[in-house]
Design an enzyme around this catalytic site. Structure first.
Site, PDB file in Angstrom:
ATOM      1  N   GLU A  46       0.815  -1.205   0.000  1.00  0.00           N
ATOM      2  CA  GLU A  46       0.000   0.000   0.000  1.00  0.00           C
ATOM      3  C   GLU A  46       0.862   1.274   0.000  1.00  0.00           C
ATOM      4  OE1 GLU A  46      -3.014   0.066  -0.610  1.00  0.00           O
ATOM      5  OE2 GLU A  46      -4.282  -1.160   0.664  1.00  0.00           O
ATOM      6  N   THR A  64      -6.289   8.555  -3.322  1.00  0.00           N
ATOM      7  CA  THR A  64      -6.414   8.634  -1.869  1.00  0.00           C
ATOM      8  C   THR A  64      -5.713   9.864  -1.313  1.00  0.00           C
ATOM      9  OG1 THR A  64      -6.555   6.225  -1.707  1.00  0.00           O
ATOM     10  CG2 THR A  64      -5.967   7.423   0.296  1.00  0.00           C
TER      11      THR A  64
END
Length: 309
Positions: free
Chosen positions: A130, A183
């Protein structure tokens, strides 16, 4: 011991309304497919990615490569792998695209290496992938993708994840507009300060949602699926959000909110018939736009990454 393995890594919904950054669940209607094969080069090699041309194939820049390398480094292994990825989840979709690739990679590698790690331990390595995608090692998508069901991220240092099986008749509808919301950009919209009264309401909803899942109390799940902090700030990025939510609730959804950072919007429903009605209602709203989109309808999956062959 096998030299090659094929896996399916499911998509996931994170935040789940009130559970910003601490809650997520796996969905079965969409996911990435991956094939890992051992090689003798002592290197990771990512083949051209099927379904999405713009993702890096250099292992140090690809979430799957970063996640596997973290596992190998921890194990002290120099095993090489050839990695094939069929990317069914578009990056920036809000349904765990990077987590699917990272989780699928570490589960597959772990199998080929003789299962030195438990599924719970593999979440740590999937999280490292991630970082390559968003700059943060968060687990609210990675954990449910690896483990299945609903996952609560109680703490990170050390990682403490609690997995909860979904009620057997809990279904999810996800509408995915074909636009990308990063994000990092979505986080810039969030205020660093939270009103105490809103925070108290939010904590109550998190507690109610977890209790509702444990008790299979669909009414309590629905009452708790309210976000008083993040949704209002981020919904401006999602076309037709208010209309989608209203249509879903009027069609019988338990609750409706943003999946991850968006642009996907999810609705939880009791039973397949209700989910189909909600899907139809959300489809009617978004079909009036000029934006391409997909709708996925499936049970919440209590299985994480699955071995196909």
């Amino acid at each position: 011991m096998n030299k090659s393995i094929k896996v399916f890594a499911p998509g996931s919904v994170s935040n789940v309304g009130c559970g910003f950054d601490i809650l997520g669940f796996a969905i079965d209607g969409i996911g990435d497919e991956m094939v890992l094969s051992k090689n003798d080069s002592n290197k990771l090699h990512i083949k051209p990615i099927e379904g999405y041309d713009n993702l890096p194939t250099e292992p140090s820049k690809n979430v799957a490569g970063v996640a596997i390398q973290a596992l190998l480094d921890d194990l002290g292994s120099n095993q090489g792998f050839d990695i094939e990825i069929k990317k069914n989840i578009k990056p920036g979709s809000g349904i765990g695209s990077s987590s699917a690739s990272a989780a699928g990679a570490v589960v597959a590698a772990n199998e080929l290496l003789g299962k030195p790690y438990s599924r719970e331990e593999l979440v740590n390595f999937a999280m490292q992938g991630e970082i390559a995608a968003s700059g943060d090692a968060h687990a609210d998508n990675a954990a449910p993708t690896v483990l299945g069901g609903f996952c609560i991220v109680r703490a990170y240092d050390p990682l403490d994840v609690i997995q909860i099986e979904s009620p057997k008749d809990l279904w999810c509808v996800v509408i995915h507009p074909q636009i990308e919301i990063k994000t990092k950009e979505a986080r810039k919209l969030l205020s660093p300060k939270v009103d105490l009264k809103k925070a108290i309401r939010q904590w109550g909803n998190v507690a109610g949602l977890i209790s509702g899942l444990h008790k299979s109390d669909y009414n309590l799940i629905g009452r708790s699926l309210e976000d008083h902090i993040v949704e209002k700030q981020r919904k401006v990025l999602i076309p037709e959000f208010d209309n989608l939510k209203q249509a879903a609730l009027e069609a019988g959804a338990l609750g409706c909110s943003i999946s991850g950072s968006g642009p996907s919007v999810f609705a939880l429903c009791e039973g397949e018939d209700k989910a189909k009605a909600v899907s139809s209602a959300m489809n009617e709203v978004f079909s009036k736009t000029t934006i391409p989109y997909f709708i996925y309808t499936s049970q919440v999956s209590n299985k994480g990454v699955r071995i196909l062959e």
